[in-house]
Design an enzyme around this catalytic site. Structure first.
Site, PDB file in Angstrom:
ATOM      1  N   SER A 164      56.261  70.657  20.528  1.00  0.00           N
ATOM      2  CA  SER A 164      54.822  70.471  20.336  1.00  0.00           C
ATOM      3  C   SER A 164      54.053  71.138  21.489  1.00  0.00           C
ATOM      4  O   SER A 164      54.276  72.316  21.751  1.00  0.00           O
ATOM      5  CB  SER A 164      54.539  68.974  20.248  1.00  0.00           C
ATOM      6  OG  SER A 164      53.296  68.740  19.669  1.00  0.00           O
ATOM      7  N   ASP A 330      57.076  68.841   8.959  1.00  0.00           N
ATOM      8  CA  ASP A 330      56.041  68.930   9.997  1.00  0.00           C
ATOM      9  C   ASP A 330      54.802  69.596   9.400  1.00  0.00           C
ATOM     10  O   ASP A 330      54.819  70.777   9.074  1.00  0.00           O
ATOM     11  CB  ASP A 330      56.597  69.751  11.161  1.00  0.00           C
ATOM     12  CG  ASP A 330      55.640  69.803  12.349  1.00  0.00           C
ATOM     13  OD1 ASP A 330      54.474  69.386  12.212  1.00  0.00           O
ATOM     14  OD2 ASP A 330      56.068  70.265  13.419  1.00  0.00           O
ATOM     15  N   HIS A 363      56.237  65.742  12.115  1.00  0.00           N
ATOM     16  CA  HIS A 363      56.198  66.450  13.385  1.00  0.00           C
ATOM     17  C   HIS A 363      57.069  65.771  14.447  1.00  0.00           C
ATOM     18  O   HIS A 363      57.671  66.433  15.283  1.00  0.00           O
ATOM     19  CB  HIS A 363      54.740  66.513  13.848  1.00  0.00           C
ATOM     20  CG  HIS A 363      54.551  67.168  15.168  1.00  0.00           C
ATOM     21  ND1 HIS A 363      54.876  68.491  15.384  1.00  0.00           N
ATOM     22  CD2 HIS A 363      54.081  66.704  16.349  1.00  0.00           C
ATOM     23  CE1 HIS A 363      54.593  68.797  16.643  1.00  0.00           C
ATOM     24  NE2 HIS A 363      54.126  67.733  17.252  1.00  0.00           N
TER      25      HIS A 363
END
EC number: 2.3.1.31
Lengths: 394, 215
Positions: A164, A330, A363
């Protein structure tokens, strides 16, 4: 980053660890920021696990996501029931094996977990910075980490790894300091935020700004903007899951009741879950820090690094061997964004591996125990380590 | 030809013997990467693989190979011209929807390409069709008509004609006959289209002819 706490899955824990601090950029040698401002002194909180080789050839730098911190593995005390955020990946015999590698994880510049950020005291006023804190970028965060590496005597990083926003820092490192990076693993990340990601961050920021306690960022020592920050966290949390994950986890099940209340109380389990996550978050995070860091993530655009004309040019500047991993469910940083990155790496002649892992948890999948991810990480880092050994022997 | 004794599948041994040490190699549809791992360890090649199946990609990366998960027809486009010394398409041509376009891409990104496929001209295949009246099922083509990934059935003779018509050069050609486990085998010199189970070709672009699709 989410609230997963995972105890040992395989291998052992690194055990008791200690948060350390490094302060640099003392006036008049403040660190220049991308915005043009200067900032100093700067403190970074960091932790290390494993042992540094005499030739400093076994360094793995772990970069954390939006609301993470330096505490990536282990426990702070014997009674500590909550390990670091990547306990399932870092430790002896784990994916990032601390029997072989020296692991460093630092809290980002602008954070609130011991690093200099808006809640730190401004030496010029003796008061917390609040909104006087300068804007920081992913590039600034990386610049500060570079100073930490120099302080630790580390010139060459064997492998960078992060998911991320941690993945953004990974990419930034590779183009900003190409000579210092051997290899890089970018998980569930992107070269730049999509309108969707910016939109979610903006709604979260607006929630904080709309809280009367926020008071233009001047709330230290007073009532905190807890409601705003909590709502911001709830929005974030939705983006970390997926339709499928939420359906499986909560469905339309009710929370401790048989029927609707016909009140604006908690009826559904998912409501209860979000409120709980929001409440937990305000205990540990600073609202102003959230504003600054989300903005840094929104500003991030690797494709424009040093006014490059294309991402291919950007990656041409790097020397690292890459591994990019995305997750099927995601929707914050979907696979097509990873593929764009991989495509640019291929076109610029970089050595790159890519894998899309089938995962239903959205995610957040990169934080959860996953044998396939562990195998990928272990295989990649070990092979890079072996290759550098071969290179040194030549 | 001397083929080293090892655990590598026999057809891959033949391919490995053609690769110059230290070269850049890309394997299209590289599976679990056994050939690439062999080439990396024994011949110090700089390797890349393309593989569609996640589990196989993980296996490759575990072995320390650089592999990209994706569709070979798409992934070949991103590489600059001449990025590789060899582009290998091992036992996959028969599964490719548009072989001509793929071979063209292979000869764009690589200086040479290696193509191997099960030989549909083998006597066993011919006899099965002739005597049973069914679509043939052999150790090399082990599928029923309804579940086969093989959409292009071709013989060694077909591939030679294809090369002639499409204007690429066959630089080397080997026909082999392998055992049931494919671990050992021998090179078939006489009547290869009838007697060989696999055909393996090293091809390149014709130097005197610009070989580009007309579209």
């Amino acid at each position: 980053m989410s609230e997963y706490i995972t105890h040992d899955q395989s291998g052992r824990s690194v055990g008791i660890v200690e948060k350390q601090f490094f302060t640099f950029a003392h006036p008049p040698n403040e660190m220049p920021l991308d915005s043009g401002a200067r900032l100093g002194p700067i403190t970074l909180a960091y932790e290390t696990y494993g042992t540094l080789n005499p030739d400093c050839s076994n360094v793995v730098l772990v970069l954390h996501a939006l609301t993470g911190d330096s505490h990536a593995a282990g426990y702070y005390s014997k009674d500590d029931d909550k390990p670091g955020w990547w306990e399932n990946m870092i430790g002896p015999g784990k994916g990032i094996d601390t029997d072989h590698y020296f692991v460093v994880c630092s809290n980002v510049l602008g954070g609130c977990m011991g690093s200099t950020g808006p809640c730190a005291v401004n030496p010029q006023t003796g008061m917390p910075y609040g909104m006087d804190f300068p804007f920081v970028t992913i590039g600034d965060m990386v610049r500060a980490q570079k100073a930490l590496m120099e302080h630790l005597g580390i010139d060459r990083i064997l492998c960078l790894i992060g998911g991320s926003m941690g993945g953004m820092q990974v990419l930034q490192w590779c183009v900003q300091y190409p000579e210092n990076v051997c290899s890089a693993i970018a998980l569930a990340t992107t070269m730049r935020h999509s309108a969707l990601s910016i939109a979610f961050n903006e709604v979260a920021r607006q929630a904080i700004a709309a809280d009367p306690n926020w008071n233009q960022g001047d709330y230290y020592g007073k009532k905190q903007p807890d409601v705003g920050l909590s709502v911001a966290r709830m929005i974030g949390h939705i983006t970390y899951l997926s339709d499928e994950a939420m359906r499986r986890k909560f469905g339309r099940r009710l929370q401790d009741k048989e029927d609707f209340s016909y009140q604006f109380d908690v009826d559904f389990q998912v409501e209860s879950y979000l409120r709980h996550q929001g409440a937990k978050f305000v205990e540990r995070f600073d609202a102003n820090s959230f504003l600054y860091i989300t903005k840094a993530a929104d500003y991030f655009d690797l494709t424009r690094f040093r006014r490059a004309d294309s991402p291919v040019t950007v990656f041409s500047a790097s020397r690292a061997k890459f591994m990019v991993v995305s997750f099927t469910s995601d929707w914050l940083y979907p696979t097509y964004q990873s593929r764009e990155m991989v495509q640019a790496m291929k076109k610029s002649g970089r050595d790159v591996s890519f894998c899309e892992i089938e995962a239903e948890w959205g995610h957040d999948a990169f934080l959860l125990p996953n044998q396939r991810l562990t195998n990928l990480v272990r295989g990649f880092i070990d092979s890079v380590y072996e290759d550098t050994g071969k290179q040194a022997a030549l | 030809m001397k083929i080293p004794e090892n655990k590598l599948r026999f057809d891959l041994q033949v391919i490995a013997a053609w690769i110059t040490p230290g070269s850049r190699v890309i394997g299209l549809g590289c599976g679990e990467g056994e050939l690439l791992a062999y080439l990396k360890n024994r011949k110090q090649v700089r390797e890349t693989g393309i593989e569609l199946v996640e589990e196989k990609v993980v296996r490759c990366i575990e072995k320390g190979l650089s592999v990209i998960q994706g569709d070979i027809n798409q992934e070949v486009h991103d590489y600059p011209a001449g990025a590789f010394d060899y582009v290998i398409l091992s036992q996959t041509l028969q599964q490719v929807y548009d072989p001509l376009t793929l071979i063209h891409s292979m000869l764009r990104i690589g200086k040479q390409a290696i193509v191997s496929f099960p030989n549909f001209g083998h006597w066993h295949v011919r006899l099965q069709g002739l005597f049973t009246g069914h679509a043939p099922v052999t150790p090399q083509l082990p599928y029923q008509w309804y579940d086969t990934p093989n959409i292009r059935i071709l013989s060694i003779r077909d591939f030679r004609a294809f090369a002639r018509e499409m204007g690429f050069t066959i630089q080397k050609e080997v026909a082999i006959n392998t055992d049931k486990q494919d671990k050992s085998g021998r090179i078939v010199a006489a009547l290869p289209n009838l007697r060989a189970t696999y055909g393996i070709f090293l091809i390149s672009r014709k130097k005197d002819r610009l070989w580009e699709p007309t579209t």
